[in-house]
Design an enzyme around this catalytic site. Structure first.
Site, PDB file in Angstrom:
ATOM      1  CG  ASP A 184      -2.000   0.955   1.206  1.00  0.00           C
ATOM      2  OD1 ASP A 184      -3.158   0.520   1.127  1.00  0.00           O
ATOM      3  OD2 ASP A 184      -1.710   2.167   1.247  1.00  0.00           O
TER       4      ASP A 184
ATOM      5  CG  HIS B 173      -6.335  13.117  -9.039  1.00  0.00           C
ATOM      6  ND1 HIS B 173      -6.873  14.216  -8.402  1.00  0.00           N
ATOM      7  CD2 HIS B 173      -6.757  12.041  -8.356  1.00  0.00           C
ATOM      8  CE1 HIS B 173      -7.595  13.813  -7.378  1.00  0.00           C
ATOM      9  NE2 HIS B 173      -7.551  12.506  -7.323  1.00  0.00           N
TER      10      HIS B 173
ATOM     11  CD  GLU C 131      -4.517   4.104  -1.691  1.00  0.00           C
ATOM     12  OE1 GLU C 131      -5.372   4.034  -2.600  1.00  0.00           O
ATOM     13  OE2 GLU C 131      -4.756   4.557  -0.564  1.00  0.00           O
TER      14      GLU C 131
END
Ligand SMILES: [Mg+2]
Length: 298
Positions: free
Chosen positions: A170, A183, A214
């Site tokens: 992660d 973004h 993610e």
């Protein structure tokens, strides 16, 4: 699989003459693999995953029908289209072959140009199907396998008793990266860390998929806990060392990794809770301050 890669055909016939004739017909346009028995065909089909199999029916040992049944029984060979080429020209034989799942049934003596044309048609289908699968199974941004592909890997059959490690990766504070830097920068981060994952994990014989957002899941077959942890530690350190350019200067990102190691059960299946265990471990990694690797805390 690239669009330019030669497609491959496995030719199965117990008579050397027939193998030679067929090989001569196809060797200029395709990669040809030869097998002289059903047993050998099963082995080579598993090993090479050919795009198409041309299968004789009457063979010493395992018949073509039996061979097809065995091919259909295994995950890795089930989807490979099989064309029977046989001297059995009765409609009952043909029906049997087609009902067993063959895509075509060609009787000997055959007309080479017709066989070539039929094979070409089948292989065109195969290519289209593979392209569609690729689109359905890969994440376009990172070009990694997606969740759907991962679910297939998780549900597949494996050799009982072998070790398997799963790691959940992660990206730390990813929402903040998106919010603060935009973004498109977030997308670049996803691509760059994906490259690190792909390279590190490919070198170890594993795979990595984008699980969502993610989150990524690494798949490390036949690796002990120690080996898997080392691979993950390498990933963590490499990501941390990335210097990602941004208008405001160099940005660094880190990842938290949680892993679990288990054994393939007697039915060839993964333990059903292995992903949850990796998930728990990554949760623990987050609570220990992130940018670390935690293994199997349960
Ligand atoms: Mg024969």
């Amino acid at each position: 699989m690239s669009a330019l890669e030669k497609q491959s055909i496995l030719i199965v016939d117990d008579e050397a003459n027939n193998r030679t004739v067929l090989m001569e017909m196809f060797k200029n346009h395709y990669k040809v693999i030869l097998a002289k028995s059903g047993e050998m065909a099963l082995e080579l089909a598993q090993k090479h995953a050919p795009d198409l199999i041309l299968l004789d029916v009457l063979m010493a040992g395992m018949s073509g029908y039996e061979t097809l049944e065995q091919l259909k029984a295994k995950d890795v060979t089930r989807e490979i289209p099989v064309v029977f080429i046989t001297a059995l020209d009765g409609s009952v034989d043909e029906e049997k072959g087609l009902l067993l799942g063959a895509v075509d049934y060609i009787t000997k003596p055959f007309h080479p140009a017709i066989v070539r044309a039929r094979v070409k048609n089948h292989l065109r289908w195969v290519r289209q199907k593979q392209l569609l699968e690729r689109f359905a199974m890969f994440d376009p941004l990172t070009e990694l396998p997606n969740r759907r592909r991962l679910d297939r890997l998780l549900a597949a059959d494996y050799e009982p008793g072998k070790k398997i490690s799963i790691a959940m990766i992660d990206i730390d504070f990813f929402k903040k990266i998106n919010d603060v830097h935009g973004h498109s920068f977030g997308d670049r981060v996803l691509q760059l860390v994906s490259d690190v994952f792909r390279e590190t994990i490919a070198a170890s014989g594993g795979q990595i998929a984008r699980y969502g957002g993610e989150e990524f899941v690494a798949w490390l077959p036949e690796s002990s806990r120690e080996m898997a942890e080392q691979i993950c530690e390498r990933i963590r350190a490499t990501v941390q060392s990335l210097e990602i350019d941004h208008l405001t200067g160099v940005i660094r990102v880190t990842v938290s990794i949680g892993g679990a190691t288990s054994m393939i059960d007697e039915n060839g299946k993964l333990p059903s809770n292995i992903v949850d265990r990796a998930d728990q471990a990554v949760y623990e990694a987050k609570s220990r301050g992130r940018n670390c690797v935690v293994w199997d805390v349960i």
